[in-house]
Structure formats: C-alpha cells, structure tokens
Design a protein around this motif. Structure first.
Motif, mmCIF file in Angstrom:
data_model
loop_
_atom_site.group_PDB
_atom_site.id
_atom_site.type_symbol
_atom_site.label_atom_id
_atom_site.label_comp_id
_atom_site.label_asym_id
_atom_site.label_seq_id
_atom_site.Cartn_x
_atom_site.Cartn_y
_atom_site.Cartn_z
ATOM 1 N N TRP A 274 -23.108 77.936 3.261
ATOM 2 C CA TRP A 274 -23.405 77.249 2.005
ATOM 3 C C TRP A 274 -23.899 78.224 0.936
ATOM 4 C CZ3 TRP A 274 -22.741 73.360 -1.107
ATOM 5 C CH2 TRP A 274 -23.657 73.122 -2.134
ATOM 6 N N ASN A 275 -24.831 79.083 1.304
ATOM 7 C CA ASN A 275 -25.422 80.002 0.325
ATOM 8 C C ASN A 275 -24.417 80.979 -0.271
ATOM 9 O OD1 ASN A 275 -28.074 79.079 0.167
ATOM 10 N ND2 ASN A 275 -28.635 80.150 2.033
ATOM 11 N N LEU A 276 -23.333 81.233 0.433
ATOM 12 C CA LEU A 276 -22.307 82.148 -0.069
ATOM 13 C C LEU A 276 -21.071 81.415 -0.601
ATOM 14 C CD1 LEU A 276 -22.571 84.918 2.664
ATOM 15 C CD2 LEU A 276 -23.531 84.929 0.353
ATOM 16 N N SER A 277 -21.174 80.097 -0.759
ATOM 17 C CA SER A 277 -20.009 79.309 -1.171
ATOM 18 C C SER A 277 -19.879 79.204 -2.687
ATOM 19 C CB SER A 277 -20.088 77.901 -0.573
ATOM 20 O OG SER A 277 -21.092 77.135 -1.219
ATOM 21 N N SER A 278 -18.648 79.033 -3.139
ATOM 22 C CA SER A 278 -18.402 78.821 -4.570
ATOM 23 C C SER A 278 -18.887 77.443 -4.993
ATOM 24 C CB SER A 278 -16.920 79.003 -4.894
ATOM 25 O OG SER A 278 -16.123 78.115 -4.141
ATOM 26 N N GLU A 279 -18.955 76.476 -4.064
ATOM 27 C CA GLU A 279 -19.461 75.136 -4.380
ATOM 28 C C GLU A 279 -20.947 75.202 -4.754
ATOM 29 O OE1 GLU A 279 -15.778 74.991 -2.375
ATOM 30 O OE2 GLU A 279 -17.643 75.870 -1.614
ATOM 31 N N ARG A 280 -21.706 75.987 -4.011
ATOM 32 C CA ARG A 280 -23.129 76.185 -4.335
ATOM 33 C C ARG A 280 -23.269 76.858 -5.696
ATOM 34 N NH1 ARG A 280 -26.406 80.317 -4.745
ATOM 35 N NH2 ARG A 280 -28.620 80.003 -4.482
ATOM 36 N N VAL B 9 -27.125 65.824 -10.951
ATOM 37 C CA VAL B 9 -26.070 65.837 -9.932
ATOM 38 C C VAL B 9 -26.560 66.588 -8.705
ATOM 39 C CG1 VAL B 9 -23.740 66.656 -9.435
ATOM 40 C CG2 VAL B 9 -24.259 65.708 -11.671
ATOM 41 N N ARG B 10 -26.302 65.977 -7.531
ATOM 42 C CA ARG B 10 -26.727 66.588 -6.276
ATOM 43 C C ARG B 10 -25.639 66.444 -5.224
ATOM 44 N NH1 ARG B 10 -30.952 65.814 -8.852
ATOM 45 N NH2 ARG B 10 -33.044 66.524 -8.546
ATOM 46 N N ILE B 11 -25.743 67.266 -4.207
ATOM 47 C CA ILE B 11 -24.876 67.156 -3.038
ATOM 48 C C ILE B 11 -25.768 66.941 -1.830
ATOM 49 C CG2 ILE B 11 -24.748 69.623 -2.561
ATOM 50 C CD1 ILE B 11 -21.663 69.026 -2.080
ATOM 51 N N LEU B 12 -25.351 66.094 -0.931
ATOM 52 C CA LEU B 12 -26.152 65.690 0.212
ATOM 53 C C LEU B 12 -25.691 66.444 1.447
ATOM 54 C CD1 LEU B 12 -28.267 63.472 0.975
ATOM 55 C CD2 LEU B 12 -26.328 62.016 1.537
ATOM 56 N N GLY B 13 -26.645 66.908 2.253
ATOM 57 C CA GLY B 13 -26.283 67.607 3.481
ATOM 58 C C GLY B 13 -27.444 67.745 4.429
ATOM 59 N N ARG B 14 -27.165 67.611 5.702
ATOM 60 C CA ARG B 14 -28.196 67.687 6.738
ATOM 61 C C ARG B 14 -28.768 69.094 6.852
ATOM 62 N NH1 ARG B 14 -27.686 68.558 12.590
ATOM 63 N NH2 ARG B 14 -25.481 68.870 12.255
ATOM 64 N N PHE B 15 -27.920 70.107 6.835
ATOM 65 C CA PHE B 15 -28.396 71.475 7.030
ATOM 66 C C PHE B 15 -29.102 72.030 5.811
ATOM 67 C CE2 PHE B 15 -24.220 72.220 5.222
ATOM 68 C CZ PHE B 15 -24.485 73.183 4.281
ATOM 69 N N LEU B 16 -29.004 71.337 4.686
ATOM 70 C CA LEU B 16 -29.584 71.870 3.460
ATOM 71 C C LEU B 16 -31.101 71.964 3.520
ATOM 72 C CD1 LEU B 16 -27.264 70.138 0.884
ATOM 73 C CD2 LEU B 16 -27.164 72.475 1.699
ATOM 74 N N LEU B 17 -31.706 71.390 4.553
ATOM 75 C CA LEU B 17 -33.154 71.527 4.679
ATOM 76 C C LEU B 17 -33.534 72.980 4.877
ATOM 77 C CD1 LEU B 17 -34.267 71.643 8.033
ATOM 78 C CD2 LEU B 17 -32.796 69.646 7.875
ATOM 79 N N TYR B 18 -32.563 73.817 5.246
ATOM 80 C CA TYR B 18 -32.823 75.246 5.372
ATOM 81 C C TYR B 18 -32.604 75.985 4.058
ATOM 82 C CZ TYR B 18 -32.508 74.202 10.320
ATOM 83 O OH TYR B 18 -32.699 73.667 11.561
ATOM 84 N N ALA B 19 -31.990 75.345 3.099
ATOM 85 C CA ALA B 19 -31.643 76.026 1.850
ATOM 86 C C ALA B 19 -31.775 75.064 0.672
ATOM 87 C CB ALA B 19 -30.208 76.547 1.938
#
Length: 125
Positions: free
Chosen positions: A66-72, A86-96
């Motif tokens: 995620w941190n290296l993605s163009s979407e981020r 605007v936000r994007i939802l994700g389970r792993f995002l608790l780390y980032a």
C-alpha cells in the motif's frame, strides 16, 4: 459507499501462489511458508475491481504494498490539495493510517490486542 461517509472503495491484499522462483526467492517466500505474489486489490461499492498491484513478492506485508502504491499517492495528493472527505477502507491500514484511509477497527473501543482483533476479523469474514 454502503452508508460509510466518504468511503470510495475497499482495499486488501491476497497471496497468489507461484512456483519457486530461481532468483530472489526470499522476496516471494510468505508467512505461510509458500512462494507467492502479494497482490493488492481495490474494489468499489459495486464490487468492481478498480486497481490491482501484483508487483511485490509474498514476503511483503500488505501495508508495504500500500505505501508504495500509486493509489496511495493519488489519495494523498488529493487530500493535500483539499479533498479531505474521501477515504479508502482497509483492514491492514491500521499499520499505515493516513487521514485519507480508514481501518475497519478505527472506532473499536476494545482494549484487546490487535492480533486478537485480526483473528476475530478473519473468523467473521
């Protein structure tokens, strides 16, 4: 999206098993002791796939992908230019966590360790 204000999509990673690579094997050896690619997938509220990133080996954590993605980068740029709703939802995002991301457990008042919450998530879905 599904009644969550400002959420435009959901993101998560999935491992796609591959045969053992001959070069840089360690980059593809995942936590389940298999060789894989860690693919990040973004879907919208109609479950249409909007983005896929399969550039990283299975040893990479979802938050690293995620941190290296163009979407981020896109969401960060929009946020910095004033699009703060605007936000994007994700389970792993608790780390980032970023202002333009939202974790499934953002509003969790539990004092349980994150590992326990992750186990509950996995059993619930």
């Amino acid at each position: 999206m599904c009644g969550i204000p400002g959420v435009i999509g959901v993101v998560d990673g999935t491992h796609i098993q591959i045969i053992r690579p001959t070069r840089n094997e360690h980059l593809f050896f995942n936590r389940k002791l298999k060789h894989s690619i860690n693919a990040m997938v973004v879907c919208d509220h109609r479950m249409r796939i909007r983005a896929v990133n399969g550039r990283f080996g299975g040893a990479s954590h979802d938050s690293h992908v995620w941190n290296l993605s163009s979407e981020r980068d896109y969401l960060k740029s929009n946020y910095e230019n004033g699009d703060k709703g605007v936000r994007i939802l994700g389970r792993f995002l608790l780390y980032a966590l970023h202002p333009f991301t939202k974790s499934f457990i953002d509003n969790c008042s539990s004092t349980l360790p994150l590992v326990t919450l992750d186990i509950r998530w996995n059993h619930g879905y």
